[in-house]
Write a protein that holds these residues in place. Sequence first.
Motif, PDB file in Angstrom:
ATOM      1  N   ARG A  35       0.750  -1.254   0.108  1.00 30.52           N
ATOM      2  CA  ARG A  35      -0.120   0.041   0.002  1.00 30.52           C
ATOM      3  C   ARG A  35       0.884   1.050   0.056  1.00 30.52           C
ATOM      4  O   ARG A  35       0.554   2.246  -0.596  1.00 30.52           O
ATOM      5  CB  ARG A  35      -0.693  -0.006   1.402  1.00 30.52           C
ATOM      6  CG  ARG A  35      -2.119  -1.037   1.118  1.00 30.52           C
ATOM      7  CD  ARG A  35      -3.048  -0.816   2.286  1.00 30.52           C
ATOM      8  NE  ARG A  35      -4.148  -1.566   1.942  1.00 30.52           N
ATOM      9  CZ  ARG A  35      -5.000  -1.904   2.999  1.00 30.52           C
ATOM     10  NH1 ARG A  35      -4.830  -1.398   4.263  1.00 30.52           N
ATOM     11  NH2 ARG A  35      -6.122  -2.671   2.723  1.00 30.52           N
ATOM     12  N   GLU A  36       1.928   1.149   0.694  1.00 36.38           N
ATOM     13  CA  GLU A  36       2.856   2.215   0.637  1.00 36.38           C
ATOM     14  C   GLU A  36       3.474   2.748  -0.780  1.00 36.38           C
ATOM     15  O   GLU A  36       3.534   3.749  -1.204  1.00 36.38           O
ATOM     16  CB  GLU A  36       3.997   2.141   1.723  1.00 36.38           C
ATOM     17  CG  GLU A  36       3.615   2.303   3.234  1.00 36.38           C
ATOM     18  CD  GLU A  36       4.782   1.896   4.199  1.00 36.38           C
ATOM     19  OE1 GLU A  36       5.680   1.307   3.806  1.00 36.38           O
ATOM     20  OE2 GLU A  36       4.344   1.850   5.543  1.00 36.38           O
ATOM     21  N   ARG A  37       3.659   1.425  -1.221  1.00 34.61           N
ATOM     22  CA  ARG A  37       4.465   1.603  -2.719  1.00 34.61           C
ATOM     23  C   ARG A  37       3.262   2.198  -3.715  1.00 34.61           C
ATOM     24  O   ARG A  37       3.492   2.863  -4.639  1.00 34.61           O
ATOM     25  CB  ARG A  37       4.751   0.158  -3.122  1.00 34.61           C
ATOM     26  CG  ARG A  37       5.298   0.217  -4.625  1.00 34.61           C
ATOM     27  CD  ARG A  37       6.844   0.587  -4.717  1.00 34.61           C
ATOM     28  NE  ARG A  37       7.294   0.285  -6.020  1.00 34.61           N
ATOM     29  CZ  ARG A  37       7.731   1.325  -6.786  1.00 34.61           C
ATOM     30  NH1 ARG A  37       7.667   2.583  -6.360  1.00 34.61           N
ATOM     31  NH2 ARG A  37       8.237   0.928  -8.188  1.00 34.61           N
ATOM     32  N   ILE A  38       2.035   1.582  -3.701  1.00 35.83           N
ATOM     33  CA  ILE A  38       1.056   2.316  -4.285  1.00 35.83           C
ATOM     34  C   ILE A  38       0.517   3.906  -4.149  1.00 35.83           C
ATOM     35  O   ILE A  38       0.564   4.517  -4.888  1.00 35.83           O
ATOM     36  CB  ILE A  38      -0.432   1.450  -4.330  1.00 35.83           C
ATOM     37  CG1 ILE A  38      -0.421   0.196  -4.516  1.00 35.83           C
ATOM     38  CG2 ILE A  38      -1.720   2.421  -4.593  1.00 35.83           C
ATOM     39  CD1 ILE A  38      -1.457  -0.725  -4.478  1.00 35.83           C
ATOM     40  N   ASP A  39       0.816   4.346  -2.614  1.00 40.71           N
ATOM     41  CA  ASP A  39       0.596   5.733  -2.434  1.00 40.71           C
ATOM     42  C   ASP A  39       1.713   6.393  -3.086  1.00 40.71           C
ATOM     43  O   ASP A  39       1.290   7.361  -3.617  1.00 40.71           O
ATOM     44  CB  ASP A  39       0.440   5.710  -0.953  1.00 40.71           C
ATOM     45  CG  ASP A  39      -0.594   5.205  -0.086  1.00 40.71           C
ATOM     46  OD1 ASP A  39      -1.414   5.046  -1.064  1.00 40.71           O
ATOM     47  OD2 ASP A  39      -0.466   5.036   0.899  1.00 40.71           O
ATOM     48  N   ALA A  40       3.000   5.837  -3.161  1.00 42.21           N
ATOM     49  CA  ALA A  40       3.907   6.608  -3.794  1.00 42.21           C
ATOM     50  C   ALA A  40       3.772   6.579  -5.302  1.00 42.21           C
ATOM     51  O   ALA A  40       3.959   7.637  -5.851  1.00 42.21           O
ATOM     52  CB  ALA A  40       5.445   6.164  -3.407  1.00 42.21           C
ATOM     53  N   LEU A  41       3.279   5.333  -5.684  1.00 38.59           N
ATOM     54  CA  LEU A  41       3.044   5.522  -7.472  1.00 38.59           C
ATOM     55  C   LEU A  41       1.957   6.462  -7.639  1.00 38.59           C
ATOM     56  O   LEU A  41       1.924   7.093  -8.544  1.00 38.59           O
ATOM     57  CB  LEU A  41       2.651   4.137  -7.796  1.00 38.59           C
ATOM     58  CG  LEU A  41       3.786   3.037  -7.761  1.00 38.59           C
ATOM     59  CD1 LEU A  41       3.478   1.829  -8.032  1.00 38.59           C
ATOM     60  CD2 LEU A  41       4.739   3.444  -9.026  1.00 38.59           C
ATOM     61  N   ASP A  42       0.949   6.640  -6.654  1.00 37.30           N
ATOM     62  CA  ASP A  42      -0.064   7.375  -6.875  1.00 37.30           C
ATOM     63  C   ASP A  42       0.192   9.015  -7.083  1.00 37.30           C
ATOM     64  O   ASP A  42      -0.288   9.823  -7.892  1.00 37.30           O
ATOM     65  CB  ASP A  42      -1.368   7.131  -6.006  1.00 37.30           C
ATOM     66  CG  ASP A  42      -2.136   6.011  -6.187  1.00 37.30           C
ATOM     67  OD1 ASP A  42      -2.075   5.499  -7.384  1.00 37.30           O
ATOM     68  OD2 ASP A  42      -2.822   5.613  -5.453  1.00 37.30           O
ATOM     69  N   ALA A  43       1.069   9.144  -6.022  1.00 32.06           N
ATOM     70  CA  ALA A  43       1.684  10.588  -6.037  1.00 32.06           C
ATOM     71  C   ALA A  43       2.568  10.754  -7.527  1.00 32.06           C
ATOM     72  O   ALA A  43       2.309  11.881  -7.911  1.00 32.06           O
ATOM     73  CB  ALA A  43       2.704  10.845  -4.822  1.00 32.06           C
ATOM     74  N   ARG A  44       3.223   9.747  -7.906  1.00 34.92           N
ATOM     75  CA  ARG A  44       3.878  10.268  -9.158  1.00 34.92           C
ATOM     76  C   ARG A  44       2.957  10.138 -10.249  1.00 34.92           C
ATOM     77  O   ARG A  44       3.268  11.017 -11.175  1.00 34.92           O
ATOM     78  CB  ARG A  44       4.982   8.834  -9.217  1.00 34.92           C
ATOM     79  CG  ARG A  44       6.093   9.068  -8.187  1.00 34.92           C
ATOM     80  CD  ARG A  44       6.951   7.849  -8.411  1.00 34.92           C
ATOM     81  NE  ARG A  44       7.534   7.544  -9.747  1.00 34.92           N
ATOM     82  CZ  ARG A  44       7.898   6.302 -10.047  1.00 34.92           C
ATOM     83  NH1 ARG A  44       8.125   5.348  -9.290  1.00 34.92           N
ATOM     84  NH2 ARG A  44       8.301   6.186 -11.385  1.00 34.92           N
ATOM     85  N   ILE A  45       1.976   9.564 -10.289  1.00 37.04           N
ATOM     86  CA  ILE A  45       1.035   9.453 -11.361  1.00 37.04           C
ATOM     87  C   ILE A  45       0.369  10.843 -11.362  1.00 37.04           C
ATOM     88  O   ILE A  45       0.046  11.777 -12.573  1.00 37.04           O
ATOM     89  CB  ILE A  45       0.027   8.336 -11.110  1.00 37.04           C
ATOM     90  CG1 ILE A  45       0.627   6.937 -11.551  1.00 37.04           C
ATOM     91  CG2 ILE A  45      -1.306   8.663 -12.161  1.00 37.04           C
ATOM     92  CD1 ILE A  45      -0.130   5.729 -11.390  1.00 37.04           C
ATOM     93  N   ILE A  46      -0.078  11.308 -10.339  1.00 33.17           N
ATOM     94  CA  ILE A  46      -0.899  12.628 -10.027  1.00 33.17           C
ATOM     95  C   ILE A  46       0.217  13.600 -10.480  1.00 33.17           C
ATOM     96  O   ILE A  46      -0.009  14.490 -11.307  1.00 33.17           O
ATOM     97  CB  ILE A  46      -1.384  12.917  -8.674  1.00 33.17           C
ATOM     98  CG1 ILE A  46      -2.413  12.128  -8.330  1.00 33.17           C
ATOM     99  CG2 ILE A  46      -1.629  14.303  -8.514  1.00 33.17           C
ATOM    100  CD1 ILE A  46      -2.994  11.930  -6.908  1.00 33.17           C
ATOM    101  N   GLU A  51       1.687  17.607 -14.843  1.00 33.01           N
ATOM    102  CA  GLU A  51       2.727  17.929 -15.966  1.00 33.01           C
ATOM    103  C   GLU A  51       2.220  17.693 -17.255  1.00 33.01           C
ATOM    104  O   GLU A  51       2.364  18.555 -18.313  1.00 33.01           O
ATOM    105  CB  GLU A  51       4.091  16.794 -15.904  1.00 33.01           C
ATOM    106  CG  GLU A  51       5.287  17.537 -16.707  1.00 33.01           C
ATOM    107  CD  GLU A  51       6.240  16.629 -16.371  1.00 33.01           C
ATOM    108  OE1 GLU A  51       7.110  16.602 -17.428  1.00 33.01           O
ATOM    109  OE2 GLU A  51       6.464  15.724 -15.654  1.00 33.01           O
ATOM    110  N   ARG A  52       1.372  16.736 -17.768  1.00 29.53           N
ATOM    111  CA  ARG A  52       0.656  16.544 -19.091  1.00 29.53           C
ATOM    112  C   ARG A  52      -0.167  17.615 -19.145  1.00 29.53           C
ATOM    113  O   ARG A  52      -0.244  18.048 -20.299  1.00 29.53           O
ATOM    114  CB  ARG A  52       0.145  15.261 -19.027  1.00 29.53           C
ATOM    115  CG  ARG A  52      -0.445  14.849 -20.460  1.00 29.53           C
ATOM    116  CD  ARG A  52      -1.311  13.727 -20.369  1.00 29.53           C
ATOM    117  NE  ARG A  52      -1.690  13.120 -21.623  1.00 29.53           N
ATOM    118  CZ  ARG A  52      -2.547  13.681 -22.357  1.00 29.53           C
ATOM    119  NH1 ARG A  52      -2.943  14.856 -22.230  1.00 29.53           N
ATOM    120  NH2 ARG A  52      -2.628  13.253 -23.660  1.00 29.53           N
ATOM    121  N   MET A  53      -0.955  17.866 -18.531  1.00 30.55           N
ATOM    122  CA  MET A  53      -1.865  18.974 -18.499  1.00 30.55           C
ATOM    123  C   MET A  53      -1.031  20.283 -18.653  1.00 30.55           C
ATOM    124  O   MET A  53      -1.624  21.257 -19.577  1.00 30.55           O
ATOM    125  CB  MET A  53      -2.650  19.312 -16.979  1.00 30.55           C
ATOM    126  CG  MET A  53      -3.654  18.014 -16.707  1.00 30.55           C
ATOM    127  SD  MET A  53      -4.190  18.189 -14.905  1.00 30.55           S
ATOM    128  CE  MET A  53      -5.191  19.688 -15.100  1.00 30.55           C
TER     129      MET A  53
END
Length: 106
Positions: A35-46, A51-53
């Motif tokens: 879950r901690e890894r997912i939270d870190a990935l979610d932060a990167r995705i956001i 950045e894409r926007m």
Amino acid sequence: MSNTTAPSTAAPAVSAAQDTGARTAEAADVITGARERIDALDARIIGLVQERMAVSEVIQRERLASGGRRVHLSREMEIIEHYSRQLGRPGTVLAMTLLELSRGRV
């Protein structure tokens, strides 16, 4: 004087295993780490979506400044097809969401 104590209003402590839905402490540890890894990935995705926007805004601004339209539909179709090929039907929805987030901010 009475020796009775008032009932506790504190919530009962929830063990890590209960909090994760795991049945063992070892499984709870694995789930917590994942879950901690997912939270870190979610932060990167956001961050990447933001950045894409911003990049999309540059493109739209230049297109409008040169007399073009804000949206380039054939390019959007390319993006949707790319996401669909890579991720299937959910990829189509994801691409459309990304395009919606990026469209019309100028």
